[in-house]
Each structure stands twice: as structure tokens, then as C-alpha cells.
Design an enzyme around this catalytic site. Sequence first.
Site, PDB file in Angstrom:
ATOM      1  CG  HIS A   1      -9.177 -33.368  28.742  1.00 37.63           C
ATOM      2  ND1 HIS A   1     -10.448 -33.784  28.384  1.00 37.63           N
ATOM      3  CD2 HIS A   1      -9.146 -33.460  30.102  1.00 37.63           C
ATOM      4  CE1 HIS A   1     -11.127 -34.125  29.468  1.00 37.63           C
ATOM      5  NE2 HIS A   1     -10.348 -33.939  30.529  1.00 37.63           N
TER       6      HIS A   1
ATOM      7  NE  ARG B   1     -15.744 -34.984  30.970  1.00 33.74           N
ATOM      8  CZ  ARG B   1     -14.694 -35.239  31.755  1.00 33.74           C
ATOM      9  NH1 ARG B   1     -13.802 -34.300  32.012  1.00 33.74           N
ATOM     10  NH2 ARG B   1     -14.525 -36.443  32.268  1.00 33.74           N
TER      11      ARG B   1
ATOM     12  CD  GLU C   1     -11.518 -32.951  25.326  1.00 36.41           C
ATOM     13  OE1 GLU C   1     -12.141 -32.094  25.964  1.00 36.41           O
ATOM     14  OE2 GLU C   1     -10.914 -33.891  25.852  1.00 36.41           O
TER      15      GLU C   1
END
Length: 323
Positions: free
Chosen positions: A285, A238, A267
Site C-alpha cells: 500500500h 482498495r 489488509e
Amino acid sequence: MPVFAVTNRLPDSGLELLRGAGELRLADATAALPRADLLRHVDGADAVLTLLNDRVDDAFLDAAGPQLCCVANVAVGFDNIDLEAAGRRGVLVANTPGVLDDATADLTMALLLAAVRRIGEGERLVRSGRPWAWSMSFMLGSDLRGKRLGIVGLGNVGSRVARRARAFGMSIAYHGRRAASAEVVAELEAERLELDELLSSADVLSLHCPLTAATRHLIGARELALMKPTATLVNTARGPVVDERALAEALREGRIAAAGLDVYEHEPAVEPGLLGLENVVLSPHLGSATVETRAAMAELAARNAIAAVRGEALPTPVATPAP
Ligand code: GLV
């Protein structure tokens, strides 16, 4: 009939399972629904299948209503869900562990190799049309054989990355809250180290821990300063586990050699300081982004939601604090 609200397009195999067990409310969205639409979409649902960019908090749970019994996240990470808020309402939470480990480990190796062998930089050069020529000193990277891979979080994904890296001749050390199982340690010959020791000895550091209050900015300026100037950082966990601004500075100043990132602190925004650097490889991602894995994730999330509305045990529950 129970109502299953799905906040995004999902592979058909997951939707078929839900259709067979209740009424399906689909959002025909390929990106996260705007907040107001999301709250309207979940109103009256018995179970909701959420994505990692849907924020599940008090407002979401209130919007769904008191009949809501389960939030099934179509992701292994669940940092988007306020577990206390769910626990207070007796709402069950599930995630999708186990089905995305190989895909995420593959992507981790892709980023690791791309960063260490300067693939992004090379690709940009070739596409640019600028002149280049083979020479003994042209665009050298480093070998993996004989190097140490430091893993933060030797769980399902971390251990698969370690297994792959062993096939490339790397040795494994790790840091984690808990010791890995004896079988995993024996198979990988993995040495458990304190974080600082791992940072200062790893040639490649790969992050595989969940995002929690304890791991937010686990890798910041102090930690980056402990790493070798020849080291590479890979993050497929993450974004907020890394202080992205500190990383951009360390990469710019050559305090570490390279990085491969699949996830970002804010993000989908990316720290502008990273974008102009040649020594960082950036992917959007994609850890679990394969056809097979996304289908398996949708099916597992559906099975969790169906079990919840039937009052059965969830296949992969996330523990919520007792109210
Ligand atoms: C992906 O990042 C996931 O948590 O499943």
C-alpha cells in the site's frame, strides 16, 4: 482553544498548521492505534485527523464526544468512515483528493510495468543465486505499445494513469458510473465501455474506483473469466474491490497472465494463495507514499480540520447524508 487529535505520526508541515490553530494531541504511533487506545485518544477532541486504517463508526464518534465537529481523513479514500453515523451527529468529514494523484499514478505504472515485464520474478531469480542466462526466449513479457489499457474509474488518479500509459503507446478505454469530462475524453481519446466489454477487451485493467457497497468484489471469478488469458490486472484502489481468492486462482491457473497489487482485501493480510505465485507483484500500500505527497496530504487534512473548528467552509469535504 480547539483540540486537534491526530491518530498517527504526520509530517511536520501538517502539525505546524494545527499547532498554530489550537491544541495538538499527538499519538506517537507509526501504526494504527489499538482500538481502545484510539477511542481514549479522541475523547474530547474538536477535530480528529484519521488514517485510512482508523475505523470511524458510532463507537468512535461517541468516544470523541458531542463537541467533535470534524473527522479529517488523511487519505483520499474514506471507506473507513461511517458517513451516516457522522451525518447523524452533524460531524463534518473531509478527505485529501487532488494532492496524491501523481504519486498514485506513478506507483500504478510501476506495478503495471513490473507485472508486464516480470520484474518481481526476475529480481527473485537474480537474488536467489540460481543459474540464468540470456536467451531469445528467456523470461519474455509483453509490449505496451498498441495495447489497450482499461481503466475502471477515470477520475483524478485514473486519468493520470491513462496519460502516462498513452506515453507508452497504449490506447485507453474506461468504465465508470459517470462519463468522464469532455476534455479528458478528448485528450485521452478514451472510449467508454460497459464493464464486461472493458474486461474482455483490455490488455491491462487498472482499478481506480472508490470502495463502496457497489464496488465490493467488482472483480470476482465471473469478471476474471471474461478477461483475456494474456491480460494483467493492476489494483492500487482498495483491496476489497477484487475477490482476492478468485484472483489467486485465476493467476495460478493462467486464466489471466499477471497482476500488480498495492492493496489487499484483508489488509495487511494477503491471501496466502498469492504469495507463492511468480506472476503477481505485491507492494505494501505505497500509492501515496512519497515525502512530498504525504506532506501535502497532512497539510490538506490540517486545513480541513482548522476550517471546521472555525466554522468555515472545508477545502475538500466529503458529503455526508443529512441526519
Ligand atoms: C490511499 O490509499 C488513500 O486513500 O489516500
